[in-house]
Every structure is written in C-alpha cells, then in structure tokens.
Design a protein around this motif. Structure first.
Motif, PDB file in Angstrom:
ATOM      1  N   VAL A  45       0.846  -1.186   0.000  1.00 48.57           N
ATOM      2  CA  VAL A  45       0.000   0.000   0.000  1.00 48.57           C
ATOM      3  C   VAL A  45       0.885   1.241   0.000  1.00 48.57           C
ATOM      4  O   VAL A  45       1.931   1.249   0.657  1.00 48.57           O
ATOM      5  CB  VAL A  45      -0.918   0.029   1.241  1.00 48.57           C
ATOM      6  CG1 VAL A  45      -1.880   1.214   1.175  1.00 48.57           C
ATOM      7  CG2 VAL A  45      -1.682  -1.262   1.384  1.00 48.57           C
ATOM      8  N   GLN A  46       0.476   2.260  -0.712  1.00 50.00           N
ATOM      9  CA  GLN A  46       1.219   3.514  -0.681  1.00 50.00           C
ATOM     10  C   GLN A  46       0.922   4.276   0.599  1.00 50.00           C
ATOM     11  O   GLN A  46      -0.167   4.150   1.178  1.00 50.00           O
ATOM     12  CB  GLN A  46       0.848   4.371  -1.882  1.00 50.00           C
ATOM     13  CG  GLN A  46       1.439   3.892  -3.191  1.00 50.00           C
ATOM     14  CD  GLN A  46       1.289   4.913  -4.292  1.00 50.00           C
ATOM     15  OE1 GLN A  46       0.384   5.727  -4.265  1.00 50.00           O
ATOM     16  NE2 GLN A  46       2.182   4.862  -5.267  1.00 50.00           N
ATOM     17  N   ALA A  47       1.875   5.044   1.036  1.00 46.75           N
ATOM     18  CA  ALA A  47       1.663   5.895   2.200  1.00 46.75           C
ATOM     19  C   ALA A  47       0.427   6.766   1.974  1.00 46.75           C
ATOM     20  O   ALA A  47       0.229   7.289   0.877  1.00 46.75           O
ATOM     21  CB  ALA A  47       2.879   6.764   2.462  1.00 46.75           C
ATOM     22  N   GLY A  60      -2.555   5.506   2.163  1.00 48.19           N
ATOM     23  CA  GLY A  60      -3.614   4.616   1.734  1.00 48.19           C
ATOM     24  C   GLY A  60      -4.526   4.189   2.873  1.00 48.19           C
ATOM     25  O   GLY A  60      -4.247   4.435   4.056  1.00 48.19           O
ATOM     26  N   PRO A  96       4.840   4.572   6.541  1.00 45.42           N
ATOM     27  CA  PRO A  96       5.794   3.462   6.383  1.00 45.42           C
ATOM     28  C   PRO A  96       6.035   2.699   7.679  1.00 45.42           C
ATOM     29  O   PRO A  96       6.249   1.474   7.640  1.00 45.42           O
ATOM     30  CB  PRO A  96       7.068   4.179   5.910  1.00 45.42           C
ATOM     31  CG  PRO A  96       6.560   5.376   5.174  1.00 45.42           C
ATOM     32  CD  PRO A  96       5.352   5.819   5.950  1.00 45.42           C
ATOM     33  N   THR A 145       4.258  -0.613   8.549  1.00 45.02           N
ATOM     34  CA  THR A 145       4.631  -1.865   7.905  1.00 45.02           C
ATOM     35  C   THR A 145       4.873  -2.947   8.950  1.00 45.02           C
ATOM     36  O   THR A 145       5.671  -2.755   9.875  1.00 45.02           O
ATOM     37  CB  THR A 145       5.898  -1.679   7.061  1.00 45.02           C
ATOM     38  OG1 THR A 145       5.602  -0.790   5.973  1.00 45.02           O
ATOM     39  CG2 THR A 145       6.394  -3.005   6.511  1.00 45.02           C
ATOM     40  N   VAL A 186       3.909  -0.694   3.644  1.00 44.09           N
ATOM     41  CA  VAL A 186       3.573   0.677   3.245  1.00 44.09           C
ATOM     42  C   VAL A 186       4.783   1.300   2.571  1.00 44.09           C
ATOM     43  O   VAL A 186       5.848   1.423   3.188  1.00 44.09           O
ATOM     44  CB  VAL A 186       3.146   1.512   4.460  1.00 44.09           C
ATOM     45  CG1 VAL A 186       2.693   2.907   4.001  1.00 44.09           C
ATOM     46  CG2 VAL A 186       2.022   0.827   5.220  1.00 44.09           C
ATOM     47  N   SER A 187       4.627   1.679   1.327  1.00 46.50           N
ATOM     48  CA  SER A 187       5.716   2.296   0.583  1.00 46.50           C
ATOM     49  C   SER A 187       5.598   3.814   0.671  1.00 46.50           C
ATOM     50  O   SER A 187       4.512   4.383   0.654  1.00 46.50           O
ATOM     51  CB  SER A 187       5.666   1.862  -0.876  1.00 46.50           C
ATOM     52  OG  SER A 187       4.471   2.297  -1.485  1.00 46.50           O
ATOM     53  N   SER A 188       6.754   4.449   0.757  1.00 44.27           N
ATOM     54  CA  SER A 188       6.773   5.917   0.889  1.00 44.27           C
ATOM     55  C   SER A 188       6.826   6.588  -0.471  1.00 44.27           C
ATOM     56  O   SER A 188       7.021   5.941  -1.486  1.00 44.27           O
ATOM     57  CB  SER A 188       7.959   6.351   1.741  1.00 44.27           C
ATOM     58  OG  SER A 188       9.159   5.873   1.173  1.00 44.27           O
TER      59      SER A 188
END
Length: 115
Positions: free
Chosen positions: A12-14, A16, A87, A90, A113-115
């Motif tokens: 998931v993107q930050a 989200g 992030p 995660t 969680v990707s930044s």
C-alpha cells in the motif's frame, strides 16, 4: 477450537486506506475480546486495537485517530480499517480472539507501506 483467517493486506502507498478482515470459524460461541496485533521485523508483537463483545474499543497511541476496529458478530468477522498509513505501519498484522482463559491467533497478513 477457533480458527482465524486474516485477509486484506498487501503493498500500500503511504496515505492509503486498506481494510483488514478476520473471519472466525469453529467454536466461536463466547468469544469476548477480538484484537489486532502487529509485528515489524526486529520488533516485539504489539497490540494495535481491541474490541470487546460489548463494543468497547482500545487503541495503541500510534494508531489513534487513524485506525478503527469493528466486528460483525453475525458474520463472525472483525475488521481493522486503516487510514493515513505510514511506512512505520509496515508489519505482519495478526488477529487474536479470546474467550478467557483461551486465546487463538491467526496466521497473519503482511502490510507493507511504501513511501
């Protein structure tokens, strides 16, 4: 015996807002507290949120105002709505159910969680 199966994790993107689900099966009668815990690499497992059979909730300070725990007893399902992900959220998220003194754990679902 109670079996718990989590779903809804993933990448998931930050910022989200995914929702995790935990479906209970087996002898679910009498389950009192349902909780979500998480464990990040190198860290201890920590409580994220919990909800009692009466609907009372408790949250870790780190997720207050961002996460919401709920349960649908008719569907034997608990949810964790996660908003504004960071992030540092995660981790592997685990569902836990308790009919004290007995407790059960699910296998966990990874949230990255990707930044």
């Amino acid at each position: 015996q109670v079996r718990l199966v989590e779903s809804g994790g993933g990448l998931v993107q930050a910022g989200g807002s995914p929702r995790l689900s935990c479906v209970a099966s087996g002898n679910t009668f009498g389950i009192d507290v349902i909780a979500w815990h998480r464990q990040a690499p190198g860290n201890q497992r920590e409580l994220v949120a919990e909800i009692s059979s009466g609907g009372s909730t408790r949250y870790a300070d780190s997720v207050k105002g961002r996460f919401t725990i709920s349960r649908d007893n008719a569907r034997n399902t608990a949810y964790l709505q996660m908003n504004s992900l960071k992030p540092e959220d995660t981790a592997v998220y685990y569902c836990n159910a308790a009919n004290f003194p007995r407790t059960w754990w699910g296998q966990g679902t990874q949230v990255t969680v990707s930044s």
